[in-house]
Scaffold this active site. Structure first.
Site, mmCIF file in Angstrom:
data_model
loop_
_atom_site.group_PDB
_atom_site.id
_atom_site.type_symbol
_atom_site.label_atom_id
_atom_site.label_comp_id
_atom_site.label_asym_id
_atom_site.label_seq_id
_atom_site.Cartn_x
_atom_site.Cartn_y
_atom_site.Cartn_z
ATOM 1 N N SER A 143 -12.424 12.331 59.775
ATOM 2 C CA SER A 143 -13.645 11.572 60.090
ATOM 3 C C SER A 143 -13.206 10.284 60.795
ATOM 4 C CB SER A 143 -14.356 11.228 58.773
ATOM 5 O OG SER A 143 -15.310 10.212 58.959
ATOM 6 N N TYR A 156 -14.243 8.123 50.169
ATOM 7 C CA TYR A 156 -14.339 9.066 51.287
ATOM 8 C C TYR A 156 -13.293 8.730 52.349
ATOM 9 C CZ TYR A 156 -16.604 11.571 55.185
ATOM 10 O OH TYR A 156 -16.867 12.405 56.244
HETATM 11 P P1 NAD Z 1 -22.882 19.550 55.034
HETATM 12 O O1 NAD Z 1 -23.305 18.959 53.736
HETATM 13 O O2 NAD Z 1 -23.915 19.934 56.032
HETATM 14 O O3 NAD Z 1 -21.972 20.816 54.762
HETATM 15 C C1 NAD Z 1 -20.954 20.785 53.805
HETATM 16 C C2 NAD Z 1 -20.864 22.142 53.136
HETATM 17 O O4 NAD Z 1 -19.785 22.070 52.190
HETATM 18 C C3 NAD Z 1 -22.125 22.514 52.346
HETATM 19 O O5 NAD Z 1 -22.531 23.827 52.674
HETATM 20 C C4 NAD Z 1 -21.703 22.412 50.899
HETATM 21 O O6 NAD Z 1 -22.361 23.336 50.039
HETATM 22 C C5 NAD Z 1 -20.210 22.698 51.004
HETATM 23 N N1 NAD Z 1 -19.479 22.142 49.866
HETATM 24 C C6 NAD Z 1 -19.652 20.942 49.266
HETATM 25 N N2 NAD Z 1 -18.832 20.820 48.219
HETATM 26 C C7 NAD Z 1 -18.108 21.973 48.168
HETATM 27 C C8 NAD Z 1 -17.111 22.452 47.284
HETATM 28 N N3 NAD Z 1 -16.689 21.718 46.242
HETATM 29 N N4 NAD Z 1 -16.572 23.686 47.511
HETATM 30 C C9 NAD Z 1 -17.023 24.435 48.548
HETATM 31 N N5 NAD Z 1 -17.982 24.036 49.393
HETATM 32 C C10 NAD Z 1 -18.521 22.816 49.207
HETATM 33 O O7 NAD Z 1 -21.863 18.493 55.656
HETATM 34 P P2 NAD Z 1 -21.183 18.379 57.103
HETATM 35 O O8 NAD Z 1 -21.730 17.172 57.741
HETATM 36 O O9 NAD Z 1 -21.217 19.669 57.833
HETATM 37 O O10 NAD Z 1 -19.691 18.029 56.668
HETATM 38 C C11 NAD Z 1 -18.626 18.922 56.842
HETATM 39 C C12 NAD Z 1 -17.339 18.130 56.890
HETATM 40 O O11 NAD Z 1 -17.388 17.227 57.994
HETATM 41 C C13 NAD Z 1 -17.072 17.275 55.653
HETATM 42 O O12 NAD Z 1 -15.694 17.312 55.338
HETATM 43 C C14 NAD Z 1 -17.471 15.887 56.117
HETATM 44 O O13 NAD Z 1 -16.789 14.892 55.401
HETATM 45 C C15 NAD Z 1 -17.028 15.935 57.559
HETATM 46 N N6 NAD Z 1 -17.629 14.959 58.446
HETATM 47 C C16 NAD Z 1 -18.970 14.964 58.654
HETATM 48 C C17 NAD Z 1 -19.508 14.023 59.512
HETATM 49 C C18 NAD Z 1 -20.967 13.976 59.775
HETATM 50 O O14 NAD Z 1 -21.427 12.959 60.291
HETATM 51 N N7 NAD Z 1 -21.724 15.013 59.470
HETATM 52 C C19 NAD Z 1 -18.680 13.094 60.149
HETATM 53 C C20 NAD Z 1 -17.312 13.142 59.924
HETATM 54 C C21 NAD Z 1 -16.801 14.083 59.074
#
Ligand code: NAD
Length: 252
Positions: A143, A156
């Site tokens: 991130s 985080y």
């Molecule tokens: P999201 O919440 O849409 O999707 C995350 C998925 O992970 C969900 O389906 C959830 O059920 C699953 N999950 C959560 N805990 C879990 C566990 N213990 N075991 C298995 N599955 C689990 O979120 P996203 O935005 O798609 O995030 C995905 C990744 O991207 C994360 O690592 C997040 O930190 C990273 N990220 C997101 C952003 C953003 O702005 N969306 C920015 C930088 C990094």
């Protein structure tokens, strides 16, 4: 159609957001997919979305913070497909969005358990498979919070810096084994996780949005394009890189 026609990808957090978008992007190239998620409902939703692509896709329910669950999703993928060529190590949660001293120990443990330990377990077990078969590609989701400090995301941020550390280490350790591994550092991207964060922390969120030079959030499809490229053979000489995809946020 492509070099990747019969390859197999594992995607954690594949039930939503970035994981779901990457699943669809890989399916467009005929790649078979193992969707891993803690939520059965979310995982099955992605499986339904993949149906039109005619690929072989399975859902495996797992909590990535539990090492035994991680071993199980790796074993079950290999049992089903015989191989793992690509690993999008992506499942994560955002944490409570409070100043660090206000975190409970449980909140700290939960974020570290899922985002960092979950990622490390995944790399360990997937690497064992890739080493046996002589290669593979991994993309870890870090991130912008893994590159710079941002208020209210202490645990985080620590996990996302950690993801970069393991990416660089593995890149060095296994470069001569046909494995290339990279990390993406997305800025704020319009996924369900962010929509929820916006609802829970409206003031903090506004500050974050205003700080993006392009003055817009990233879209999951934009991240998916980058991940699909990094996982492909076309990116095999990119190894140990951390690629921001953030509208210029970390360029400031
Ligand atoms: P999201 O919440 O849409 O999707 C995350 C998925 O992970 C969900 O389906 C959830 O059920 C699953 N999950 C959560 N805990 C879990 C566990 N213990 N075991 C298995 N599955 C689990 O979120 P996203 O935005 O798609 O995030 C995905 C990744 O991207 C994360 O690592 C997040 O930190 C990273 N990220 C997101 C952003 C953003 O702005 N969306 C920015 C930088 C990094």
């Amino acid at each position: 159609m492509s070099e990747t026609k019969s390859k197999v990808a594992v995607i954690t957090g594949g039930g939503s957001g970035l994981g779901q978008s990457v699943a669809i992007k890989l399916a467009e190239s005929g790649i078979n997919i193992s969707i891993v998620d803690i939520s059965e409902k979310a995982g099955q939703e992605t499986i339904t979305l993949l149906k039109p692509y005619g690929i072989n896709a399975i859902f495996i329910q797992a909590d990535v913070s539990r090492a035994e669950d991680v071993k199980t999703y790796v074993d079950r993928t290999v049992e089903h497909f015989g191989t793992i060529d690509m690993f999008f190590n992506n499942a994560g949660i955002s944490g409570p969005g409070t100043l660090f001293a206000e975190n409970t120990i449980e909140q700290i443990n939960q974020v570290v358990g899922i985002n960092l330990l979950g990622g490390l377990y995944g790399i360990k077990y997937v690497l064992e498979v890739m080493l046996k078969q002589g290669g593979g590609s991994i993309v870890n989701t870090s991130s912008t919070a893994g590159l710079v400090g941002q208020a209210t995301v202490g645990s985080y941020s620590a996990t996302k810096h950690g993801v970069i550390g393991i990416t660089r280490t593995i890149a060095v350790e296994y470069a001569d084994k046909g494995i290339h591994i990279n990390a993406i550092a997305p800025g704020t991207t319009e996924t369900p996780m962010v929509r929820q964060y916006r609802l829970d922390n409206p003031e903090t969120f506004q500050t974050v949005e205003n700080a993006i030079p392009q003055r817009r959030l990233g879209q999951p499809e934009e991240i998916a394009d980058l991940v699909a490229f990094l996982l492909s053979d076309r990116a095999r000489y990119i190894n140990g890189a951390v690629i921001p995809i953030d509208g210029g946020f970390t360029a400031q």
